[in-house]
Design a protein around this motif. Structure first.
Motif, PDB file in Angstrom:
ATOM      1  N   LEU A  57       0.860  -1.183   0.063  1.00 37.65           N
ATOM      2  CA  LEU A  57      -0.040   0.068  -0.130  1.00 37.65           C
ATOM      3  C   LEU A  57       0.652   1.205  -0.031  1.00 37.65           C
ATOM      4  N   LYS A  58       2.065   1.011   0.534  1.00 36.90           N
ATOM      5  CA  LYS A  58       2.781   2.194   0.567  1.00 36.90           C
ATOM      6  C   LYS A  58       3.552   2.161  -0.978  1.00 36.90           C
ATOM      7  N   GLY A  59       3.162   1.564  -1.810  1.00 32.56           N
ATOM      8  CA  GLY A  59       4.021   1.390  -3.201  1.00 32.56           C
ATOM      9  C   GLY A  59       5.037   0.606  -3.203  1.00 32.56           C
ATOM     10  N   ASP A  60       5.501   0.056  -2.187  1.00 35.05           N
ATOM     11  CA  ASP A  60       6.771  -0.783  -2.172  1.00 35.05           C
ATOM     12  C   ASP A  60       6.537  -2.256  -2.370  1.00 35.05           C
ATOM     13  N   LEU A  61       7.065  -2.666  -3.555  1.00 36.69           N
ATOM     14  CA  LEU A  61       6.855  -4.257  -3.847  1.00 36.69           C
ATOM     15  C   LEU A  61       8.353  -5.103  -3.176  1.00 36.69           C
ATOM     16  N   GLY A  62       8.863  -4.259  -2.214  1.00 34.25           N
ATOM     17  CA  GLY A  62       9.930  -5.204  -1.553  1.00 34.25           C
ATOM     18  C   GLY A  62      11.324  -5.469  -2.301  1.00 34.25           C
ATOM     19  N   TYR A  63      12.039  -6.295  -1.902  1.00 39.42           N
ATOM     20  CA  TYR A  63      13.264  -6.728  -2.354  1.00 39.42           C
ATOM     21  C   TYR A  63      13.408  -7.906  -2.731  1.00 39.42           C
ATOM     22  N   SER A  64      13.949  -8.287  -3.725  1.00 42.35           N
ATOM     23  CA  SER A  64      14.169  -9.724  -4.018  1.00 42.35           C
ATOM     24  C   SER A  64      15.133 -10.517  -2.956  1.00 42.35           C
ATOM     25  N   ILE A  65      15.067 -11.605  -2.687  1.00 41.69           N
ATOM     26  CA  ILE A  65      15.667 -12.331  -1.819  1.00 41.69           C
ATOM     27  C   ILE A  65      17.044 -12.783  -2.395  1.00 41.69           C
ATOM     28  N   MET A  66      16.988 -13.134  -3.708  1.00 40.88           N
ATOM     29  CA  MET A  66      18.180 -13.604  -4.215  1.00 40.88           C
ATOM     30  C   MET A  66      19.182 -12.544  -4.476  1.00 40.88           C
ATOM     31  N   SER A  67      18.647 -11.358  -5.213  1.00 46.26           N
ATOM     32  CA  SER A  67      19.613 -10.297  -5.587  1.00 46.26           C
ATOM     33  C   SER A  67      19.637  -9.115  -4.642  1.00 46.26           C
ATOM     34  N   SER A  68      18.793  -9.058  -3.744  1.00 43.53           N
ATOM     35  CA  SER A  68      18.578  -8.040  -2.733  1.00 43.53           C
ATOM     36  C   SER A  68      18.464  -6.731  -3.610  1.00 43.53           C
ATOM     37  N   GLU A  69      17.885  -6.719  -4.727  1.00 47.84           N
ATOM     38  CA  GLU A  69      17.760  -5.334  -5.577  1.00 47.84           C
ATOM     39  C   GLU A  69      16.027  -5.110  -5.316  1.00 47.84           C
TER      40      GLU A  69
END
Lengths: 320, 321
Positions: free
Chosen positions: B74-86
């Motif tokens: 809801l904050k517009g954040d899709l999070g970070y990839s676990i594998m690449s941390s991007e």
């Protein structure tokens, strides 16, 4: 002089190596301002006959021969362009199933205008719209129908639209193919009265195709009885109904109840239509005829012409 | 019309929400998890596994995980990839372009070619063109897309050496401007042909059947009896009536192709979302996978709404007011 004269017309449907003889050697005339009812059971060739006159049958499967003379021109042989000029302007049609007689996704008014413009190419927009509103009024429809779609109207209203459409160019002949069959008796009565009224006013001749004897009795001057593609009896309605000459006409009349008069036995005609793809040597009605004799099986009856333009296709015609 | 549009948009939002829940549950219920991959096969220590699990919040019950995912979403954040941390948004953003380029171009080509040939075949029913196209449409309909792609590579890339075998740009050349566009087009040709050929049969058959059916409608007889020319009847009345089923199929197919080009992207090493998705699945990269699914369901919902709108504009029976 006759307005429309059909001479020895035949229609053969060619399907899957079978030749179905849907209309056989039919001849009759229609005078200006005449009204003719064509009756017969389903599959007797009434609609085929009507559609073939305007060459509306699919060319690939329907083979039409004979002559259909409309004001000195044979409709079966004139060019497509000439025919297009006659279509709707001189002869128009009110089709069966008027609920589907216009495109469902175009406005009724725009389709009517399109058809109007086919024969009045120079008409201005305002002129066309005026004329359409007038036409709708003529068949007792409110002007708002102009901007409506087909699915917003009832069956009776669409029927009126179809009739308005057919009257558009003041044609000399209107063919009504089961135009009121799908309606309830009250709406049917109203529409039939309106049609009779308009006919008188605009001097139009009419061919009415129907199963309903009472419609013919009430609205037509002449009647043509068809059976299995043959015209078995033709004449003035009064003559034919009071004194049917062909056994099939008699059977047909016995299948309808009368409101007035004595209580009679309602009888149908036993059996069903013969297979039209095989040749019949004798009379086509022979297998169902209650009055058949030896000669009916062997010999095809010719058309006997009696007084008052009466035509009967039966061996025993005129002998009774 | 406004009410119709509102209802369509609400349905679209509902579809996105439901698919979000289902995807989240399915991914987490699937066997395997990213931690065992991160920890490695050789001698993983229990402490490391525990620490990683804790770090990514995988200890919590699934509904708590879902709530926290939605909160960040809801904050517009899709999070970070676990594998690449991007950031997931950055990873997707890089790959969404090539996928859309391939998918949308192929859909447009297939609609135009398929519908046009379908209409033509219907008007010339029984002709050589009609018979040939009918036969071909069954052949391509039953051809697996990856096989067709491989065959095209074999013939046009390996043997004839006309087109490149894989990728989207020539890595050895540093093209700029028009030269770059031409280079991309060059690489695009084979995958585009594959995806287009697979879709054409649907549009061909729908258009052909629909035109044939419309030509036998009662109102066509009315116009014919009124003396209207066949060409005018076709242009104004048959075409508009016959195109309706094509629009429906277009909507369904649009959704299918955007998510379905993945396999073709892998065959041609096309740097689109398909490859990203496959890697994310095999590595159980939950946030990345959720991000991809979300983007797909949003784009599908938007496509559906647009198609429904087009349909309503053409067909008055659809706009229930």
């Amino acid at each position: 002089m006759a307005l429309l004269s059909i001479k020895n017309e035949n229609v053969i449907y060619k399907v899957k190596n079978k030749n179905i003889h849907a209309v056989n050697n039919v001849s009759f005339d229609i005078e200006p301002q005449d009204s003719l009812g064509i009756v017969g059971e389903s599959g007797s060739g009434k609609s085929t006959l009507a559609l073939s006159m305007l060459r509306l049958l699919p060319k690939k499967i329907a083979e039409v021969s004979g002559e259909v003379i409309f004001e000195d021109r044979n409709l079966l042989t004139i060019s497509e362009d000439e025919l297009r000029d006659i279509r709707w302007k001189e002869i128009s049609v009110v089709f069966q199933k008027s609920m589907n007689s216009l495109s469902p996704i175009h406005k009724i008014g725009s389709q009517m205008s399109d058809i109007y413009m086919l024969h009045n190419k120079t008409a201005s927009k305002a002129e066309v719209k005026n004329k359409m509103t007038e036409l709708l009024e003529l068949v007792n429809l409110p002007p708002r129908v102009y901007t409506m779609y087909q699915h917003e109207l009832s069956g009776g209203m669409m029927q009126r639209v179809s009739i308005a459409l057919s009257l558009m160019h003041n044609p000399k002949l209107i063919i009504m193919d089961e135009a009121t069959t799908a309606l309830d008796v009250i709406t049917q009565g109203q529409i039939l009265n309106e049609i009779k009224e308009l006919e008188k006013r605009l001097s139009i001749a009419r061919i009415m195709i129907t199963h309903d004897m009472s419609v013919v009795a009430n609205t037509c001057k002449k009647i043509a009885v068809m059976y299995a593609g043959y015209l078995v009896e033709f004449g003035y309605v009064d003559d034919v109904i009071s004194n049917p000459n062909h056994p099939y006409t008699r059977g047909l009349l016995k299948s309808f109840p009368t409101l007035k008069g004595e209580r009679g036995v309602l009888r149908g005609i036993s059996g069903s239509l013969p297979d039209l793809s095989v040749q019949h040597d004798g009379c086509i009605f022979e297998s169902r005829c209650p009055e058949r004799s030896e000669s009916c099986h062997k010999e095809k009856p010719g058309t006997v012409i009696l007084e008052n333009g009466r035509m009967v296709m039966c061996h025993s015609a005129g002998r009774r | 019309m406004a009410r119709y549009l509102r209802r369509r948009i609400l349905t679209g939002i509902l579809i996105i929400l439901v698919s979000l829940v289902i995807n989240f549950m399915l991914i987490h219920l699937a066997p395997g998890n990213p931690i065992s991959l991160l920890a490695g096969k050789d001698n993983p220590s229990q402490e490391m596994i525990d620490a990683l699990t804790e770090k990514y919040g995988l200890n919590d019950p699934i509904h708590i995980q879902f709530i926290s995912y939605v909160k960040t979403l809801l904050k517009g954040d899709l999070g970070y990839s676990i594998m690449s941390s991007e950031p997931v948004s950055k990873l997707i953003f890089e790959k969404v372009g090539p996928t859309l380029l391939l998918a949308l171009t192929s859909i447009l080509l297939a609609v135009v070619i398929g519908t046009a040939s379908g209409i033509f075949a219907a008007r010339k029913r029984g002709s050589l063109f009609d018979v040939t196209m009918n036969g071909l449409s069954y052949v391509f309909d039953s051809t697996p897309s990856f096989w067709l792609g491989l065959m095209l590579i074999l013939i046009f890339a390996s043997k004839l050496k006309i087109f490149p075998t894989a990728g989207m740009v020539d890595l050895r050349a540093q093209h700029e401007g028009i030269a770059k566009a031409v280079d991309i087009l060059w690489h695009l040709t084979l995958p585009l042909i594959t995806v287009t050929l697979i879709q054409i049969p649907y549009y061909f058959r729908i258009a052909r059947a629909s035109v044939i059916q419309t030509m036998s409608e009662d109102f066509i007889t009315t116009f014919r009896a009124a003396g209207m020319k066949e060409n005018k009847i076709f242009k104004k009345y048959i075409f508009k009536n016959a195109i309706l089923p094509t629009i429906t199929v277009f909507g369904i197919n649009l959704a299918y192709v955007i998510s379905g080009v993945a396999i073709i992207e892998i065959v041609f090493a096309w740097p689109g979302m398909g490859r990203l998705m496959m890697t994310a699945i095999s590595k159980r990269d939950y946030p990345l996978l959720m991000g991809i699914y979300l983007i797909l369901s949003v784009s599908i919902a938007v496509c559906m709404i647009v198609v429904d709108l087009i349909y309503a504009v053409i067909d008055p029976r659809i706009r229930y007011d």
